[in-house]
Write an enzyme that holds these catalytic residues in place. Structure first.
Site, PDB file in Angstrom:
ATOM      1  N   HIS A   1      17.724  18.897  33.412  1.00  0.00           N
ATOM      2  CA  HIS A   1      16.795  19.034  32.289  1.00  0.00           C
ATOM      3  C   HIS A   1      16.930  20.404  31.623  1.00  0.00           C
ATOM      4  O   HIS A   1      16.565  20.569  30.466  1.00  0.00           O
ATOM      5  CB  HIS A   1      15.358  18.752  32.734  1.00  0.00           C
ATOM      6  CG  HIS A   1      15.140  17.292  32.957  1.00  0.00           C
ATOM      7  ND1 HIS A   1      15.400  16.691  34.160  1.00  0.00           N
ATOM      8  CD2 HIS A   1      14.755  16.299  32.111  1.00  0.00           C
ATOM      9  CE1 HIS A   1      15.154  15.395  34.060  1.00  0.00           C
ATOM     10  NE2 HIS A   1      14.766  15.128  32.820  1.00  0.00           N
TER      11      HIS A   1
ATOM     12  N   CYS B   1      17.708   5.976  25.990  1.00  0.00           N
ATOM     13  CA  CYS B   1      17.337   7.356  25.668  1.00  0.00           C
ATOM     14  C   CYS B   1      17.980   8.369  26.614  1.00  0.00           C
ATOM     15  O   CYS B   1      17.614   9.537  26.609  1.00  0.00           O
ATOM     16  CB  CYS B   1      15.820   7.516  25.649  1.00  0.00           C
ATOM     17  SG  CYS B   1      15.033   6.977  27.166  1.00  0.00           S
TER      18      CYS B   1
HETATM   19  C1  PEP Z   1      16.983   9.409  31.848  1.00  0.00           C
HETATM   20  O1  PEP Z   1      16.834   9.484  33.071  1.00  0.00           O
HETATM   21  O2  PEP Z   1      18.010   8.944  31.307  1.00  0.00           O
HETATM   22  C2  PEP Z   1      15.924   9.885  30.935  1.00  0.00           C
HETATM   23  C3  PEP Z   1      15.993   9.716  29.642  1.00  0.00           C
HETATM   24  O3  PEP Z   1      14.876  10.565  31.497  1.00  0.00           O
HETATM   25  P1  PEP Z   1      14.986  12.077  31.984  1.00  0.00           P
HETATM   26  O4  PEP Z   1      16.292  12.637  31.478  1.00  0.00           O
HETATM   27  O5  PEP Z   1      13.817  12.801  31.457  1.00  0.00           O
HETATM   28  O6  PEP Z   1      14.958  11.951  33.469  1.00  0.00           O
END
Ligand code: PEP
Ligand code: MG
Length: 581
Positions: free
Chosen positions: A199, A515
Protein backbone atom coordinates in the site's frame (compact mmCIF):
# COMPACT_ATOMS: atom_id res chain seq x y z
CA UNK A 1 35.08 21.58 -1.59
CA UNK A 2 35.57 18.08 -3.00
CA UNK A 3 32.55 16.92 -5.06
CA UNK A 4 31.07 13.60 -4.07
CA UNK A 5 31.20 10.90 -6.78
CA UNK A 6 28.00 9.93 -8.58
CA UNK A 7 26.59 6.59 -7.42
CA UNK A 8 23.74 4.59 -8.94
CA UNK A 9 21.66 2.03 -7.03
CA UNK A 10 18.95 -0.33 -8.28
CA UNK A 11 15.67 -1.19 -6.65
CA UNK A 12 12.02 -1.74 -7.52
CA UNK A 13 10.51 1.13 -9.47
CA UNK A 14 7.03 1.20 -7.95
CA UNK A 15 5.76 4.64 -8.85
CA UNK A 16 6.74 6.00 -12.28
CA UNK A 17 8.21 9.37 -13.10
CA UNK A 18 11.42 11.17 -12.29
CA UNK A 19 11.98 13.14 -9.11
CA UNK A 20 14.87 15.54 -8.53
CA UNK A 21 15.72 16.76 -5.08
CA UNK A 22 17.76 16.76 -1.94
CA UNK A 23 18.05 13.80 0.43
CA UNK A 24 16.11 13.97 3.65
CA UNK A 25 16.91 10.92 5.74
CA UNK A 26 13.85 9.90 7.68
CA UNK A 27 14.87 9.03 11.24
CA UNK A 28 17.63 11.60 11.32
CA UNK A 29 17.24 15.07 12.72
CA UNK A 30 15.83 15.67 16.15
CA UNK A 31 12.16 16.30 16.70
CA UNK A 32 10.78 19.49 18.20
CA UNK A 33 9.74 18.74 21.74
CA UNK A 34 7.18 20.76 23.63
CA UNK A 35 7.24 20.75 27.43
CA UNK A 36 4.10 21.29 29.48
CA UNK A 37 3.08 20.62 33.08
CA UNK A 38 0.42 18.05 33.92
CA UNK A 39 -1.77 17.85 37.01
CA UNK A 40 -1.07 15.25 39.72
CA UNK A 41 -4.30 13.47 38.70
CA UNK A 42 -3.09 13.12 35.13
CA UNK A 43 0.23 11.50 36.01
CA UNK A 44 -1.07 7.88 35.76
CA UNK A 45 -2.65 8.70 32.36
CA UNK A 46 0.57 10.24 31.12
CA UNK A 47 2.52 7.17 32.22
CA UNK A 48 0.10 4.88 30.41
CA UNK A 49 0.30 7.10 27.29
CA UNK A 50 4.06 6.65 27.44
CA UNK A 51 3.69 2.86 27.91
CA UNK A 52 1.40 2.61 24.90
CA UNK A 53 3.98 4.41 22.75
CA UNK A 54 6.60 2.08 24.18
CA UNK A 55 4.56 -1.02 23.26
CA UNK A 56 3.94 0.30 19.77
CA UNK A 57 7.67 1.01 19.34
CA UNK A 58 8.48 -2.51 20.45
CA UNK A 59 6.05 -4.06 18.01
CA UNK A 60 7.42 -1.88 15.17
CA UNK A 61 10.95 -3.01 15.98
CA UNK A 62 9.89 -6.67 16.19
CA UNK A 63 8.21 -6.26 12.82
CA UNK A 64 11.31 -4.68 11.29
CA UNK A 65 13.39 -7.50 12.75
CA UNK A 66 11.06 -10.04 11.22
CA UNK A 67 11.37 -8.39 7.81
CA UNK A 68 15.15 -8.01 8.12
CA UNK A 69 15.46 -11.81 8.19
CA UNK A 70 14.78 -11.89 4.48
CA UNK A 71 17.92 -9.80 3.78
CA UNK A 72 21.18 -11.48 2.74
CA UNK A 73 22.78 -13.26 5.68
CA UNK A 74 25.41 -10.69 6.65
CA UNK A 75 22.99 -7.78 6.43
CA UNK A 76 20.30 -9.69 8.35
CA UNK A 77 22.78 -10.44 11.11
CA UNK A 78 24.01 -6.88 11.37
CA UNK A 79 20.57 -5.32 11.32
CA UNK A 80 19.34 -8.02 13.71
CA UNK A 81 22.00 -7.06 16.33
CA UNK A 82 21.09 -3.42 16.04
CA UNK A 83 17.38 -4.05 16.35
CA UNK A 84 17.93 -6.41 19.29
CA UNK A 85 19.88 -3.69 21.07
CA UNK A 86 17.04 -1.24 20.43
CA UNK A 87 14.44 -3.71 21.68
CA UNK A 88 16.50 -4.38 24.78
CA UNK A 89 16.66 -0.65 25.56
CA UNK A 90 12.89 -0.44 25.49
CA UNK A 91 12.39 -3.33 27.83
CA UNK A 92 12.71 -1.85 31.31
CA UNK A 93 16.13 -0.27 30.82
CA UNK A 94 17.42 2.71 32.76
CA UNK A 95 16.09 4.92 29.99
CA UNK A 96 12.54 3.65 30.44
CA UNK A 97 12.68 3.72 34.24
CA UNK A 98 14.17 7.21 34.11
CA UNK A 99 11.35 8.51 31.92
CA UNK A 100 8.60 7.13 34.13
CA UNK A 101 10.29 8.53 37.22
CA UNK A 102 10.59 11.92 35.53
CA UNK A 103 6.89 12.07 34.66
CA UNK A 104 6.08 11.06 38.24
CA UNK A 105 8.49 13.38 40.06
CA UNK A 106 8.29 16.48 37.87
CA UNK A 107 4.67 16.27 36.64
CA UNK A 108 5.58 17.11 33.05
CA UNK A 109 4.52 15.51 29.78
CA UNK A 110 6.04 12.27 28.48
CA UNK A 111 7.81 13.90 25.51
CA UNK A 112 9.76 16.33 27.70
CA UNK A 113 10.50 13.58 30.23
CA UNK A 114 12.05 11.49 27.46
CA UNK A 115 14.24 14.42 26.51
CA UNK A 116 15.42 14.91 30.10
CA UNK A 117 16.13 11.22 30.70
CA UNK A 118 17.98 11.05 27.40
CA UNK A 119 20.15 14.06 28.26
CA UNK A 120 21.11 12.47 31.60
CA UNK A 121 22.29 9.27 29.95
CA UNK A 122 24.10 11.05 27.13
CA UNK A 123 25.95 13.30 29.63
CA UNK A 124 27.28 10.17 31.34
CA UNK A 125 28.48 8.83 27.98
CA UNK A 126 30.20 12.03 26.99
CA UNK A 127 32.66 11.76 29.85
CA UNK A 128 34.06 8.60 28.20
CA UNK A 129 36.06 8.95 25.01
CA UNK A 130 35.23 5.63 23.38
CA UNK A 131 34.03 4.86 19.85
CA UNK A 132 31.87 1.92 20.93
CA UNK A 133 30.14 4.00 23.59
CA UNK A 134 29.62 6.76 21.03
CA UNK A 135 27.75 4.32 18.78
CA UNK A 136 25.51 3.23 21.68
CA UNK A 137 24.70 6.89 22.17
CA UNK A 138 23.26 7.16 18.67
CA UNK A 139 21.27 3.94 19.28
CA UNK A 140 19.69 5.49 22.35
CA UNK A 141 18.81 8.62 20.38
CA UNK A 142 17.21 6.51 17.65
CA UNK A 143 15.15 4.53 20.12
CA UNK A 144 14.00 7.65 21.94
CA UNK A 145 12.98 9.27 18.65
CA UNK A 146 10.87 6.28 17.74
CA UNK A 147 8.98 6.47 21.04
CA UNK A 148 8.58 10.23 20.59
CA UNK A 149 7.07 9.75 17.16
CA UNK A 150 4.71 7.13 18.51
CA UNK A 151 3.53 9.47 21.23
CA UNK A 152 1.80 11.65 18.74
CA UNK A 153 1.67 12.73 15.16
CA UNK A 154 5.32 13.72 15.10
CA UNK A 155 5.69 12.06 11.71
CA UNK A 156 3.13 14.54 10.45
CA UNK A 157 4.99 17.46 11.95
CA UNK A 158 8.29 16.20 10.65
CA UNK A 159 6.96 15.84 7.11
CA UNK A 160 5.06 19.07 7.07
CA UNK A 161 8.31 20.82 7.80
CA UNK A 162 10.04 19.34 4.77
CA UNK A 163 11.58 21.76 2.31
CA UNK A 164 10.36 21.71 -1.27
CA UNK A 165 11.99 19.02 -3.45
CA UNK A 166 12.83 16.75 -0.56
CA UNK A 167 13.52 13.14 -1.39
CA UNK A 168 12.74 10.97 1.61
CA UNK A 169 15.07 8.06 2.32
CA UNK A 170 14.18 5.51 4.98
CA UNK A 171 14.52 1.89 5.94
CA UNK A 172 10.82 1.51 5.61
CA UNK A 173 7.80 3.75 5.14
CA UNK A 174 4.37 2.50 6.13
CA UNK A 175 1.21 3.30 4.14
CA UNK A 176 0.32 5.63 7.02
CA UNK A 177 3.66 7.48 6.62
CA UNK A 178 3.08 7.77 2.89
CA UNK A 179 -0.40 9.13 3.44
CA UNK A 180 1.21 12.12 5.17
CA UNK A 181 3.42 13.05 2.21
CA UNK A 182 2.59 16.05 0.16
CA UNK A 183 3.64 15.98 -3.50
CA UNK A 184 4.44 19.69 -3.27
CA UNK A 185 7.30 19.07 -0.85
CA UNK A 186 8.21 15.42 -1.49
CA UNK A 187 9.57 14.92 -5.00
CA UNK A 188 10.35 11.24 -4.50
CA UNK A 189 11.20 8.58 -1.95
CA UNK A 190 13.29 5.47 -1.61
CA UNK A 191 13.38 2.73 1.01
CA UNK A 192 15.29 -0.45 1.77
CA UNK A 193 12.16 -2.51 2.41
CA UNK A 194 8.81 -2.80 0.57
CA UNK A 195 7.22 -4.54 -2.41
CA UNK A 196 5.64 -3.29 -5.65
CA UNK A 197 2.01 -3.85 -4.64
CA UNK A 198 2.39 -2.75 -1.03
CA UNK A 199 0.00 0.00 0.00
CA UNK A 200 3.02 2.27 0.35
CA UNK A 201 3.65 1.76 -3.38
CA UNK A 202 -0.04 2.23 -4.18
CA UNK A 203 -0.12 5.48 -2.20
CA UNK A 204 2.98 6.74 -4.02
CA UNK A 205 1.32 6.11 -7.38
CA UNK A 206 -1.92 7.70 -6.17
CA UNK A 207 -0.06 10.84 -5.14
CA UNK A 208 2.10 10.81 -8.28
CA UNK A 209 5.32 10.72 -6.24
CA UNK A 210 8.13 8.78 -8.00
CA UNK A 211 9.34 5.99 -5.72
CA UNK A 212 11.91 3.20 -5.65
CA UNK A 213 11.64 0.53 -2.94
CA UNK A 214 13.85 -2.40 -1.97
CA UNK A 215 17.27 -0.73 -2.35
CA UNK A 216 19.51 -2.71 0.04
CA UNK A 217 21.27 -0.65 2.75
CA UNK A 218 20.10 2.60 1.22
CA UNK A 219 20.68 4.50 4.46
CA UNK A 220 24.42 3.74 4.22
CA UNK A 221 24.74 5.33 0.81
CA UNK A 222 23.19 8.75 1.35
CA UNK A 223 23.48 11.66 3.73
CA UNK A 224 21.15 14.53 4.40
CA UNK A 225 21.63 17.24 1.81
CA UNK A 226 22.97 14.98 -0.99
CA UNK A 227 21.54 15.70 -4.43
CA UNK A 228 19.53 12.79 -5.75
CA UNK A 229 17.44 11.66 -8.71
CA UNK A 230 14.69 9.06 -8.26
CA UNK A 231 13.80 7.21 -11.46
CA UNK A 232 10.58 5.49 -10.41
CA UNK A 233 9.98 4.21 -13.95
CA UNK A 234 13.16 2.15 -14.14
CA UNK A 235 13.84 1.53 -10.45
CA UNK A 236 17.07 3.52 -10.17
CA UNK A 237 18.35 6.14 -7.81
CA UNK A 238 21.29 8.35 -8.65
CA UNK A 239 23.06 9.93 -5.70
CA UNK A 240 25.11 13.07 -6.35
CA UNK A 241 24.47 12.99 -10.12
CA UNK A 242 26.90 14.75 -12.40
CA UNK A 243 25.65 17.68 -14.50
CA UNK A 244 25.61 15.42 -17.57
CA UNK A 245 23.43 12.81 -15.81
CA UNK A 246 21.09 15.49 -14.50
CA UNK A 247 20.65 16.83 -18.04
CA UNK A 248 19.80 13.36 -19.39
CA UNK A 249 17.17 12.88 -16.69
CA UNK A 250 15.75 16.36 -17.21
CA UNK A 251 15.20 15.46 -20.87
CA UNK A 252 13.55 12.15 -19.92
CA UNK A 253 11.30 13.94 -17.46
CA UNK A 254 10.31 16.50 -20.11
CA UNK A 255 9.33 13.69 -22.51
CA UNK A 256 7.09 12.09 -19.88
CA UNK A 257 5.44 15.45 -19.18
CA UNK A 258 4.85 16.08 -22.89
CA UNK A 259 3.24 12.64 -23.30
CA UNK A 260 0.99 13.34 -20.31
CA UNK A 261 -0.05 16.67 -21.76
CA UNK A 262 -1.04 14.92 -25.00
CA UNK A 263 -3.01 12.32 -23.06
CA UNK A 264 -4.86 14.98 -21.12
CA UNK A 265 -6.32 16.17 -24.41
CA UNK A 266 -8.37 12.95 -24.32
CA UNK A 267 -10.11 14.28 -21.21
CA UNK A 268 -13.49 14.86 -22.81
CA UNK A 269 -13.48 11.60 -24.80
CA UNK A 270 -15.11 8.45 -23.53
CA UNK A 271 -13.13 5.22 -23.37
CA UNK A 272 -14.58 3.30 -26.32
CA UNK A 273 -12.78 0.56 -28.23
CA UNK A 274 -12.44 0.92 -32.02
CA UNK A 275 -15.27 -1.61 -32.41
CA UNK A 276 -17.58 0.38 -30.15
CA UNK A 277 -17.40 -1.16 -26.65
CA UNK A 278 -17.68 1.44 -23.88
CA UNK A 279 -15.45 0.89 -20.86
CA UNK A 280 -16.10 2.69 -17.56
CA UNK A 281 -12.96 4.20 -16.03
CA UNK A 282 -13.19 4.99 -12.34
CA UNK A 283 -10.70 5.91 -9.67
CA UNK A 284 -9.32 4.34 -6.52
CA UNK A 285 -9.06 6.95 -3.77
CA UNK A 286 -7.38 6.90 -0.40
CA UNK A 287 -7.20 10.53 0.66
CA UNK A 288 -9.42 13.58 0.11
CA UNK A 289 -6.62 15.38 -1.77
CA UNK A 290 -6.88 12.79 -4.55
CA UNK A 291 -10.40 13.83 -5.51
CA UNK A 292 -9.11 16.75 -7.57
CA UNK A 293 -6.94 14.27 -9.48
CA UNK A 294 -10.00 12.14 -10.27
CA UNK A 295 -11.65 15.13 -11.94
CA UNK A 296 -8.48 16.27 -13.71
CA UNK A 297 -7.96 12.81 -15.18
CA UNK A 298 -11.56 12.32 -16.31
CA UNK A 299 -12.60 9.61 -13.80
CA UNK A 300 -16.26 8.62 -14.12
CA UNK A 301 -16.72 7.86 -10.45
CA UNK A 302 -14.90 6.32 -7.52
CA UNK A 303 -14.68 2.55 -7.89
CA UNK A 304 -12.87 2.09 -4.58
CA UNK A 305 -12.58 4.37 -1.59
CA UNK A 306 -10.11 2.78 0.82
CA UNK A 307 -11.82 4.09 3.95
CA UNK A 308 -9.11 2.65 6.21
CA UNK A 309 -6.88 5.66 5.51
CA UNK A 310 -9.27 7.67 7.72
CA UNK A 311 -8.22 5.44 10.62
CA UNK A 312 -4.48 5.97 10.24
CA UNK A 313 -2.25 8.58 11.88
CA UNK A 314 -4.61 9.14 14.78
CA UNK A 315 -5.03 7.70 18.26
CA UNK A 316 -8.80 7.26 18.27
CA UNK A 317 -11.35 5.81 15.87
CA UNK A 318 -13.02 8.34 13.57
CA UNK A 319 -16.60 8.92 14.71
CA UNK A 320 -19.79 9.02 12.65
CA UNK A 321 -19.59 12.77 12.16
CA UNK A 322 -15.95 12.71 10.93
CA UNK A 323 -16.77 9.98 8.46
CA UNK A 324 -20.03 11.53 7.29
CA UNK A 325 -18.25 14.82 6.59
CA UNK A 326 -15.51 13.10 4.57
CA UNK A 327 -17.99 11.06 2.53
CA UNK A 328 -20.16 14.12 1.93
CA UNK A 329 -17.22 16.14 0.59
CA UNK A 330 -16.33 13.28 -1.72
CA UNK A 331 -19.87 12.83 -3.05
CA UNK A 332 -20.31 16.54 -3.58
CA UNK A 333 -17.01 16.74 -5.44
CA UNK A 334 -18.03 13.81 -7.65
CA UNK A 335 -21.21 15.68 -8.55
CA UNK A 336 -23.62 12.81 -9.19
CA UNK A 337 -21.04 10.23 -10.25
CA UNK A 338 -21.09 6.99 -8.22
CA UNK A 339 -18.86 6.54 -5.19
CA UNK A 340 -18.04 3.05 -3.91
CA UNK A 341 -17.08 3.13 -0.25
CA UNK A 342 -15.21 0.11 0.98
CA UNK A 343 -15.78 -0.57 4.68
CA UNK A 344 -12.73 -0.66 6.91
CA UNK A 345 -9.97 -2.86 5.49
CA UNK A 346 -7.43 -2.42 8.21
CA UNK A 347 -4.96 -5.25 8.63
CA UNK A 348 -1.77 -6.56 7.13
CA UNK A 349 0.55 -3.60 6.47
CA UNK A 350 -2.28 -1.11 7.02
CA UNK A 351 -2.40 -0.57 10.74
CA UNK A 352 -4.24 1.83 13.01
CA UNK A 353 -2.98 2.67 16.48
CA UNK A 354 -6.54 2.68 17.81
CA UNK A 355 -7.03 -0.99 16.91
CA UNK A 356 -3.61 -2.53 17.57
CA UNK A 357 -4.30 -2.90 21.26
CA UNK A 358 -7.51 -4.88 20.70
CA UNK A 359 -6.25 -7.18 18.00
CA UNK A 360 -2.46 -7.31 18.46
CA UNK A 361 -0.55 -9.54 16.06
CA UNK A 362 -3.70 -10.88 14.41
CA UNK A 363 -4.42 -7.52 12.79
CA UNK A 364 -0.91 -7.47 11.28
CA UNK A 365 -1.22 -10.94 9.81
CA UNK A 366 -2.54 -11.15 6.24
CA UNK A 367 -4.42 -14.26 7.38
CA UNK A 368 -5.69 -12.81 10.63
CA UNK A 369 -8.38 -10.51 11.92
CA UNK A 370 -8.72 -8.10 9.02
CA UNK A 371 -11.23 -6.69 6.55
CA UNK A 372 -14.84 -7.79 7.01
CA UNK A 373 -13.80 -10.27 9.72
CA UNK A 374 -12.71 -7.42 11.93
CA UNK A 375 -15.87 -5.43 11.18
CA UNK A 376 -18.12 -8.36 12.04
CA UNK A 377 -16.13 -8.96 15.21
CA UNK A 378 -16.51 -5.29 16.15
CA UNK A 379 -19.98 -4.45 14.79
CA UNK A 380 -19.79 -1.07 16.54
CA UNK A 381 -17.13 -0.04 13.99
CA UNK A 382 -19.20 -1.31 11.06
CA UNK A 383 -22.36 0.32 12.37
CA UNK A 384 -20.64 3.68 12.69
CA UNK A 385 -19.45 3.41 9.09
CA UNK A 386 -22.90 2.39 7.89
CA UNK A 387 -24.54 5.30 9.72
CA UNK A 388 -22.11 7.76 8.14
CA UNK A 389 -22.64 6.20 4.70
CA UNK A 390 -26.43 6.19 4.95
CA UNK A 391 -26.45 9.86 5.96
CA UNK A 392 -24.02 10.72 3.16
CA UNK A 393 -26.26 8.93 0.64
CA UNK A 394 -28.37 12.10 0.54
CA UNK A 395 -25.51 13.76 -1.39
CA UNK A 396 -25.09 11.33 -4.27
CA UNK A 397 -25.12 7.72 -5.48
CA UNK A 398 -23.23 5.47 -3.14
CA UNK A 399 -22.32 1.76 -3.10
CA UNK A 400 -20.96 -0.20 -0.13
CA UNK A 401 -18.13 -2.65 -0.71
CA UNK A 402 -17.03 -5.31 1.79
CA UNK A 403 -13.30 -6.23 1.88
CA UNK A 404 -11.78 -9.70 2.33
CA UNK A 405 -15.06 -11.57 1.97
CA UNK A 406 -14.58 -15.32 2.13
CA UNK A 407 -18.06 -16.76 2.72
CA UNK A 408 -21.67 -15.95 1.88
CA UNK A 409 -22.16 -15.64 5.64
CA UNK A 410 -19.87 -12.60 5.67
CA UNK A 411 -22.23 -10.86 3.25
CA UNK A 412 -25.51 -11.93 4.81
CA UNK A 413 -24.35 -10.88 8.28
CA UNK A 414 -23.09 -7.54 6.97
CA UNK A 415 -26.40 -7.02 5.14
CA UNK A 416 -28.42 -7.80 8.25
CA UNK A 417 -26.43 -5.22 10.21
CA UNK A 418 -26.99 -2.67 7.42
CA UNK A 419 -30.75 -3.23 7.54
CA UNK A 420 -30.80 -3.00 11.36
CA UNK A 421 -28.83 0.24 11.30
CA UNK A 422 -31.22 1.70 8.70
CA UNK A 423 -34.27 0.68 10.77
CA UNK A 424 -32.81 2.27 13.90
CA UNK A 425 -31.91 5.46 12.06
CA UNK A 426 -35.42 5.75 10.62
CA UNK A 427 -36.82 5.29 14.13
CA UNK A 428 -34.57 8.15 15.27
CA UNK A 429 -36.11 10.30 12.54
CA UNK A 430 -33.01 10.38 10.34
CA UNK A 431 -33.35 10.47 6.57
CA UNK A 432 -32.28 7.14 5.10
CA UNK A 433 -32.73 6.28 1.40
CA UNK A 434 -35.80 4.14 0.78
CA UNK A 435 -33.73 1.67 -1.22
CA UNK A 436 -30.54 0.93 0.67
CA UNK A 437 -27.25 1.35 -1.25
CA UNK A 438 -26.08 -1.73 -3.19
CA UNK A 439 -23.89 -4.00 -1.06
CA UNK A 440 -21.04 -5.74 -2.88
CA UNK A 441 -18.03 -7.91 -2.14
CA UNK A 442 -14.37 -7.59 -2.99
CA UNK A 443 -13.29 -10.82 -4.65
CA UNK A 444 -9.70 -10.98 -3.49
CA UNK A 445 -9.43 -14.29 -1.69
CA UNK A 446 -9.06 -17.41 -3.89
CA UNK A 447 -11.82 -19.16 -1.92
CA UNK A 448 -14.21 -16.31 -2.66
CA UNK A 449 -13.34 -16.40 -6.36
CA UNK A 450 -13.96 -20.15 -6.48
CA UNK A 451 -17.27 -19.62 -4.69
CA UNK A 452 -18.19 -16.62 -6.86
CA UNK A 453 -21.33 -18.35 -8.14
CA UNK A 454 -22.77 -18.64 -4.62
CA UNK A 455 -21.53 -15.20 -3.59
CA UNK A 456 -23.15 -13.68 -6.68
CA UNK A 457 -26.53 -14.77 -5.27
CA UNK A 458 -26.11 -12.71 -2.08
CA UNK A 459 -24.19 -9.73 -3.47
CA UNK A 460 -25.41 -6.73 -5.46
CA UNK A 461 -22.05 -6.36 -7.22
CA UNK A 462 -18.47 -7.63 -7.28
CA UNK A 463 -15.17 -5.77 -7.33
CA UNK A 464 -12.16 -7.96 -8.10
CA UNK A 465 -9.14 -7.12 -5.93
CA UNK A 466 -6.35 -8.57 -8.00
CA UNK A 467 -3.65 -7.35 -5.58
CA UNK A 468 -4.67 -9.62 -2.73
CA UNK A 469 -6.02 -12.26 -5.10
CA UNK A 470 -2.52 -12.61 -6.59
CA UNK A 471 -0.88 -12.56 -3.17
CA UNK A 472 -3.09 -15.25 -1.66
CA UNK A 473 -3.24 -17.45 -4.77
CA UNK A 474 0.53 -17.52 -5.18
CA UNK A 475 1.39 -17.31 -1.44
CA UNK A 476 3.58 -14.31 -2.21
CA UNK A 477 3.62 -11.29 0.07
CA UNK A 478 2.80 -8.24 -2.06
CA UNK A 479 4.79 -6.01 0.30
CA UNK A 480 7.98 -8.05 0.37
CA UNK A 481 10.68 -6.93 -2.07
CA UNK A 482 12.46 -10.27 -1.77
CA UNK A 483 9.64 -12.18 -3.47
CA UNK A 484 8.58 -9.42 -5.87
CA UNK A 485 9.71 -11.55 -8.83
CA UNK A 486 7.24 -14.27 -7.80
CA UNK A 487 4.30 -11.87 -7.61
CA UNK A 488 2.75 -12.65 -11.00
CA UNK A 489 -0.78 -11.46 -11.78
CA UNK A 490 -0.39 -13.26 -15.12
CA UNK A 491 -0.04 -16.64 -13.43
CA UNK A 492 -2.67 -18.90 -15.06
CA UNK A 493 -4.18 -19.64 -11.63
CA UNK A 494 -4.89 -15.94 -11.04
CA UNK A 495 -6.32 -15.50 -14.53
CA UNK A 496 -8.61 -18.50 -14.12
CA UNK A 497 -9.95 -17.09 -10.86
CA UNK A 498 -10.63 -13.72 -12.51
CA UNK A 499 -12.35 -15.43 -15.43
CA UNK A 500 -14.46 -17.64 -13.18
CA UNK A 501 -15.57 -14.62 -11.13
CA UNK A 502 -16.41 -12.60 -14.24
CA UNK A 503 -18.48 -15.47 -15.64
CA UNK A 504 -20.34 -15.92 -12.32
CA UNK A 505 -21.23 -12.20 -12.26
CA UNK A 506 -22.51 -12.45 -15.84
CA UNK A 507 -24.55 -15.58 -15.05
CA UNK A 508 -26.29 -13.91 -12.09
CA UNK A 509 -26.46 -10.58 -13.84
CA UNK A 510 -24.66 -8.45 -11.24
CA UNK A 511 -22.23 -5.63 -12.09
CA UNK A 512 -18.54 -6.42 -11.78
CA UNK A 513 -15.47 -4.19 -11.82
CA UNK A 514 -11.79 -4.69 -11.09
CA UNK A 515 -9.89 -2.36 -8.78
CA UNK A 516 -6.54 -4.08 -8.24
CA UNK A 517 -3.41 -2.44 -9.64
CA UNK A 518 -3.59 -4.39 -12.93
CA UNK A 519 -6.66 -2.31 -13.82
CA UNK A 520 -4.38 0.74 -14.07
CA UNK A 521 -1.56 -0.89 -16.02
CA UNK A 522 -1.95 -0.72 -19.84
CA UNK A 523 -0.17 -4.07 -20.21
CA UNK A 524 -3.28 -5.82 -18.83
CA UNK A 525 -6.05 -3.69 -20.37
CA UNK A 526 -6.65 -5.90 -23.42
CA UNK A 527 -6.67 -9.00 -21.25
CA UNK A 528 -9.29 -7.61 -18.85
CA UNK A 529 -11.54 -6.35 -21.64
CA UNK A 530 -11.16 -9.61 -23.55
CA UNK A 531 -12.26 -11.43 -20.38
CA UNK A 532 -15.46 -9.41 -20.35
CA UNK A 533 -14.73 -6.72 -17.76
CA UNK A 534 -16.35 -3.39 -18.58
CA UNK A 535 -15.50 -1.30 -15.53
CA UNK A 536 -11.96 -0.64 -14.40
CA UNK A 537 -10.98 1.31 -11.29
CA UNK A 538 -7.44 2.56 -10.79
CA UNK A 539 -5.18 5.26 -9.36
CA UNK A 540 -6.51 8.47 -10.92
CA UNK A 541 -3.27 9.35 -12.69
CA UNK A 542 -3.42 6.08 -14.68
CA UNK A 543 -6.78 6.88 -16.27
CA UNK A 544 -5.44 8.77 -19.33
CA UNK A 545 -2.94 5.98 -20.12
CA UNK A 546 -5.65 3.31 -19.97
CA UNK A 547 -8.05 5.42 -22.03
CA UNK A 548 -5.39 5.85 -24.71
CA UNK A 549 -4.91 2.07 -24.81
CA UNK A 550 -8.66 1.40 -25.09
CA UNK A 551 -9.09 3.90 -27.93
CA UNK A 552 -6.56 1.89 -29.93
CA UNK A 553 -7.90 -1.63 -29.40
CA UNK A 554 -10.65 -3.89 -30.71
CA UNK A 555 -12.65 -5.91 -28.22
CA UNK A 556 -13.04 -8.77 -30.72
CA UNK A 557 -9.28 -9.13 -31.13
CA UNK A 558 -8.82 -9.09 -27.35
CA UNK A 559 -11.47 -11.78 -26.88
CA UNK A 560 -9.69 -14.02 -29.37
CA UNK A 561 -6.38 -13.38 -27.64
CA UNK A 562 -7.90 -14.28 -24.26
CA UNK A 563 -9.14 -17.61 -25.68
CA UNK A 564 -5.57 -18.36 -26.66
CA UNK A 565 -4.11 -17.11 -23.35
CA UNK A 566 -6.44 -19.24 -21.26
CA UNK A 567 -4.99 -22.37 -22.92
CA UNK A 568 -1.50 -21.39 -21.75
CA UNK A 569 0.17 -22.70 -18.61
CA UNK A 570 3.18 -20.41 -18.47
CA UNK A 571 3.10 -16.75 -17.28
CA UNK A 572 6.04 -15.78 -19.53
CA UNK A 573 4.31 -17.11 -22.62
CA UNK A 574 1.13 -15.25 -21.56
CA UNK A 575 3.13 -12.05 -21.18
CA UNK A 576 4.53 -12.56 -24.68
CA UNK A 577 1.07 -13.08 -26.17
CA UNK A 578 -0.13 -9.93 -24.45
CA UNK A 579 2.69 -7.83 -25.82
CA UNK A 580 1.93 -8.84 -29.45
CA UNK A 581 -0.14 -6.26 -31.23
C1 PEP B 1 -6.84 -5.51 -3.96
O1 PEP B 1 -6.53 -6.31 -3.07
O2 PEP B 1 -6.67 -5.74 -5.17
C2 PEP B 1 -7.45 -4.21 -3.61
C3 PEP B 1 -7.91 -3.40 -4.52
O3 PEP B 1 -7.47 -3.87 -2.29
P1 PEP B 1 -6.19 -3.35 -1.50
O4 PEP B 1 -5.10 -3.08 -2.51
O5 PEP B 1 -6.58 -2.15 -0.75
O6 PEP B 1 -5.86 -4.50 -0.61
MG1 MG C 1 -7.25 -6.02 -1.03
Amino acid sequence: MKTKPEKIYDGLGVSPGIGFGVVHVRDAGSLEIAEYPISADDIPNEISRFREALDLSLSQLEDLKHKSRTLPEAAAEELGFMLDANIHMLKGSRLVRGIEAYIQDHAINAEASIQYALNQIVKGFQSLDDAYIASRQSDIHQVAERVLRNLGNSALTAQQELQQNSVLIADELTPADTALMHPESVSGFCTALGGPESHTAIMARALGIPAVLGVPHILRHVSNGDKIIIDGTHGKIIVNPTDATTLIYQQKSLKIKQKLLRLHQLHERQAITRDGVKIGLMANVELPIEVALVQQNGGEGIGLLRSEFMYMNRDTLPDEHDQYESFKVLLQAMDGQPVTIRTLDIGGEKTARSLIEDFGDSICSPLGMRGIRLSLHRPDILETQYRAILRAAAHGPIRILLPMVTTTDDVTKARRILKDVATRMRAEGQTVPETLPPLGAMIEVPGAALAADSLAQVCDFFAIGSNDLTMYTLATDRADEKVAHLYQPLHPAVLRLIQFTTQAAAKYNIPISICGEIAGNPIYTGLLIGMGLRDLSMGASNIPWIKDRILHMDEETEKRRVNQIMQETDSRRIAMLLSEN
